[in-house]
Design a protein around this motif. Structure first.
Motif, PDB file in Angstrom:
ATOM      1  N   GLY A   7      -7.937   0.930  -4.537  1.00 15.77           N
ATOM      2  CA  GLY A   7      -7.619   0.191  -3.320  1.00 15.77           C
ATOM      3  C   GLY A   7      -8.810  -0.541  -2.751  1.00 15.77           C
ATOM      4  O   GLY A   7      -8.723  -1.729  -2.411  1.00 15.77           O
ATOM      5  N   ILE A   8      -9.953   0.156  -2.635  1.00 15.52           N
ATOM      6  CA  ILE A   8     -11.131  -0.484  -2.046  1.00 15.52           C
ATOM      7  C   ILE A   8     -11.648  -1.604  -2.931  1.00 15.52           C
ATOM      8  O   ILE A   8     -12.095  -2.653  -2.455  1.00 15.52           O
ATOM      9  CB  ILE A   8     -12.235   0.564  -1.761  1.00 15.52           C
ATOM     10  N   MET A   9     -11.578  -1.425  -4.250  1.00  9.11           N
ATOM     11  CA  MET A   9     -12.014  -2.492  -5.151  1.00  9.11           C
ATOM     12  C   MET A   9     -11.021  -3.652  -5.166  1.00  9.11           C
ATOM     13  O   MET A   9     -11.408  -4.801  -5.404  1.00  9.11           O
ATOM     14  CB  MET A   9     -12.210  -1.939  -6.559  1.00  9.11           C
ATOM     15  N   ALA A  33       0.832  -1.206   0.000  1.00 11.02           N
ATOM     16  CA  ALA A  33       0.000   0.000   0.000  1.00 11.02           C
ATOM     17  C   ALA A  33       0.867   1.256   0.000  1.00 11.02           C
ATOM     18  O   ALA A  33       0.582   2.229  -0.712  1.00 11.02           O
ATOM     19  CB  ALA A  33      -0.933  -0.006   1.210  1.00 11.02           C
ATOM     20  N   VAL A  34       1.931   1.235   0.780  1.00 15.45           N
ATOM     21  CA  VAL A  34       2.822   2.404   0.845  1.00 15.45           C
ATOM     22  C   VAL A  34       3.495   2.641  -0.505  1.00 15.45           C
ATOM     23  O   VAL A  34       3.576   3.779  -0.989  1.00 15.45           O
ATOM     24  CB  VAL A  34       3.872   2.219   1.955  1.00 15.45           C
ATOM     25  N   THR A  35       3.973   1.569  -1.151  1.00 18.09           N
ATOM     26  CA  THR A  35       4.641   1.748  -2.440  1.00 18.09           C
ATOM     27  C   THR A  35       3.666   2.206  -3.528  1.00 18.09           C
ATOM     28  O   THR A  35       4.028   3.000  -4.392  1.00 18.09           O
ATOM     29  CB  THR A  35       5.329   0.441  -2.887  1.00 18.09           C
ATOM     30  N   ARG A  36       2.423   1.710  -3.482  1.00 12.98           N
ATOM     31  CA  ARG A  36       1.438   2.168  -4.459  1.00 12.98           C
ATOM     32  C   ARG A  36       1.130   3.664  -4.284  1.00 12.98           C
ATOM     33  O   ARG A  36       0.962   4.392  -5.262  1.00 12.98           O
ATOM     34  CB  ARG A  36       0.138   1.369  -4.319  1.00 12.98           C
ATOM     35  N   CYS A  37       1.052   4.097  -3.047  1.00 14.39           N
ATOM     36  CA  CYS A  37       0.693   5.488  -2.776  1.00 14.39           C
ATOM     37  C   CYS A  37       1.828   6.460  -3.102  1.00 14.39           C
ATOM     38  O   CYS A  37       1.637   7.678  -3.010  1.00 14.39           O
ATOM     39  CB  CYS A  37       0.273   5.644  -1.314  1.00 14.39           C
ATOM     40  N   MET A  93      -7.064   3.734   2.523  1.00 14.64           N
ATOM     41  CA  MET A  93      -6.940   4.594   3.704  1.00 14.64           C
ATOM     42  C   MET A  93      -5.802   5.604   3.574  1.00 14.64           C
ATOM     43  O   MET A  93      -5.938   6.769   3.967  1.00 14.64           O
ATOM     44  CB  MET A  93      -6.726   3.719   4.949  1.00 14.64           C
ATOM     45  N   LEU A  94      -4.676   5.155   3.020  1.00 13.37           N
ATOM     46  CA  LEU A  94      -3.495   6.005   3.022  1.00 13.37           C
ATOM     47  C   LEU A  94      -3.538   7.111   1.974  1.00 13.37           C
ATOM     48  O   LEU A  94      -2.942   8.177   2.180  1.00 13.37           O
ATOM     49  CB  LEU A  94      -2.244   5.148   2.802  1.00 13.37           C
ATOM     50  N   ALA A  95      -4.223   6.870   0.845  1.00 12.37           N
ATOM     51  CA  ALA A  95      -4.221   7.870  -0.229  1.00 12.37           C
ATOM     52  C   ALA A  95      -4.719   9.239   0.239  1.00 12.37           C
ATOM     53  O   ALA A  95      -4.019  10.253   0.067  1.00 12.37           O
ATOM     54  CB  ALA A  95      -5.028   7.369  -1.421  1.00 12.37           C
TER      55      ALA A  95
END
Length: 431
Positions: free
Chosen positions: A245-247, A34-38, A111-113
């Motif tokens: 992310g949610i999907m 998630a961190v790397t995607r954001c 959440m992080l975005a």
């Protein structure tokens, strides 16, 4: 922990402490993938601050993504081992457990975005990165929850760990013992890797992953700057990434549940092909969406099918190999999957710089993903030998052993429910 210090189980417990391992994997995915995607949210800030082209700026995302799954430093030290632990704890519910664990990537992205977007405004991009660095320290807690588990119904011909320690124990020098352990461990890994890549279908699977990873990361890197280039606000562009992310969460969990159903369990290779085919189509359609509603629709679908196929990556790898080679197979799978991340986004960034448009990048992404689906589908039809109705042949009651294996020392056993291999071994022969 040595094998003798914990009870030997006959089959995966499919629960118990395994759910704690799944929870740890969930948090781990939030802190890594998630961190790397954001990081794509920082793309415009990086580009403006360092005054660099799209291609040069994209190296930041590429190196981070590639390091997560390929190089033995940083996030790579916890990513693949977490998936191996889930594989050890779960048999018949393995896909569902894997899907729940991997859904942390989608939850974290969702959440992080917006949080990162707020932190950039409040603390600048430097402050936001410092806070993210502190947040990832939760990986230490995740590692503490990974309790080893061992089985008595399969084992390699000789315990490699004990063999290496016995050899190194005869040496008096600490550095010489360390060198022997490392060199023999590498030699053992190379031998296992050579054995695995001789399996025709597993080799085709790895080649398809190279194509898949060349394209699947591009929309995550360029979705936010693409939306901003069409006049969409930074806040709404960041929410598009949250939507993927949610999907992705929905894709992780629903696909994990689906392929654990009896009808789809032996057809999950085709479920995988279906997911990446539709993901590729979504990527091809992205450059034709220039407003929030169509972009939101395509971003949601792309996130769903991305989460769906990610759930099956390790599952398919373990379907193709004997049980004791599962860690090597999963590591090799994610290593190959991570390699194109190093070149894919910079190459697509170069396309953006040359054409002054994101269209070519998204078309390249979709074409690579569709080529991956076609390659694995053709390989499955040509190499595999399915039984009646397209199902793999298996016999016996739960807990009995089927052969998934390798010739040479004979076929190595794997408990029913852990693998469903369509009648072929890793030497290319028929079982």
């Amino acid at each position: 922990m040595r094998r003798g210090s914990s009870p030997l189980l006959r089959k995966p417990p499919d629960g118990g402490w395994g759910w704690m391992v799944v929870a740890a994997c969930f948090v781990l995915m939030v802190c890594t993938r998630a961190v790397t995607r954001c990081l794509s949210i920082f793309f415009v800030d990086f580009q403006e601050h360092f005054a660099q082209s799209h291609a040069n700026t994209a190296w930041i995302n590429s190196i981070t993504d590639c390091n997560t799954m390929l190089f033995c430093v940083g996030f790579a030290l916890c990513y693949s081992p977490a998936l191996v632990m889930i594989d050890r704890y779960f048999g018949r519910r393995r896909a569902l457990a894997m899907g729940i664990g991997l859904s942390g990537s989608g939850v974290g992205t969702f959440m992080l975005a917006p949080i990162i977007q707020f932190m950039i405004v409040k603390f600048s991009w430097r402050g936001a990165l410092l806070i993210l660095g502190a947040f990832t320290s939760n990986l230490c807690i995740c590692g503490a929850l990974m309790r080893p588990i061992h089985f008595k119904n399969f084992a390699p011909p000789e315990d490699n760990e004990e063999k290496l320690e016995k050899t190194a124990g005869n040496e008096s020098s600490l550095w010489r013992r360390a060198f022997i352990l490392v060199s023999q461990s590498v030699s053992c890994w190379l031998g296992e890797t050579h054995t695995l890549v001789r399996c025709p279908l597993f080799a085709a699977y790895l080649l398809s992953l190279l194509l898949l990873a060349s394209g699947c990361g591009i929309p995550f890197v360029y979705l936010v700057p693409y939306a901003q280039s069409h006049g969409i606000s930074f806040q709404h562009a960041s929410l598009l990434l949250s939507l993927t992310g949610i999907m992705s969460i929905v894709g992780n969990v629903t696909y994990g549940w689906l392929v654990d159903c009896s009808f789809f369990r032996r057809r999950r290779w085709w479920c995988y092909v279906f997911a990446i085919t539709l993901e590729g189509i979504c990527s091809l359609c992205l450059p034709f969406a220039q407003h929030v509603p169509p972009l939101a629709l395509l971003a949601g679908l792309y996130g769903y099918f991305d989460g769906a196929y990610v759930t099956l990556l390790a599952i398919i790898a373990t379907d193709l190999v004997p049980a004791h080679l599962t860690p090597t197979a999963i590591g090799l799978t994610y290593g190959i999957h991570g390699l194109p991340y190093l070149l894919g986004p910079p190459l697509s960034g170069w396309m953006v710089d040359q054409t002054d448009s994101y269209t070519t990048s998204f078309l390249f992404s979709g074409s690579a993903i569709l080529a991956s689906a076609m390659l694995f589908a053709v390989a499955t039809l040509v190499v595999s030998n399915p039984g009646p109705g397209g199902e793999a042949k298996a016999s016996g009651q739960e807990g009995e052993l089927i052969s998934s294996g390798l010739s040479g020392n004979g076929a190595f056993p794997r408990p029913i429910g852990e693998a469903t291999v369509p009648g072929m071994n890793c030497e290319g022969g028929r079982l």
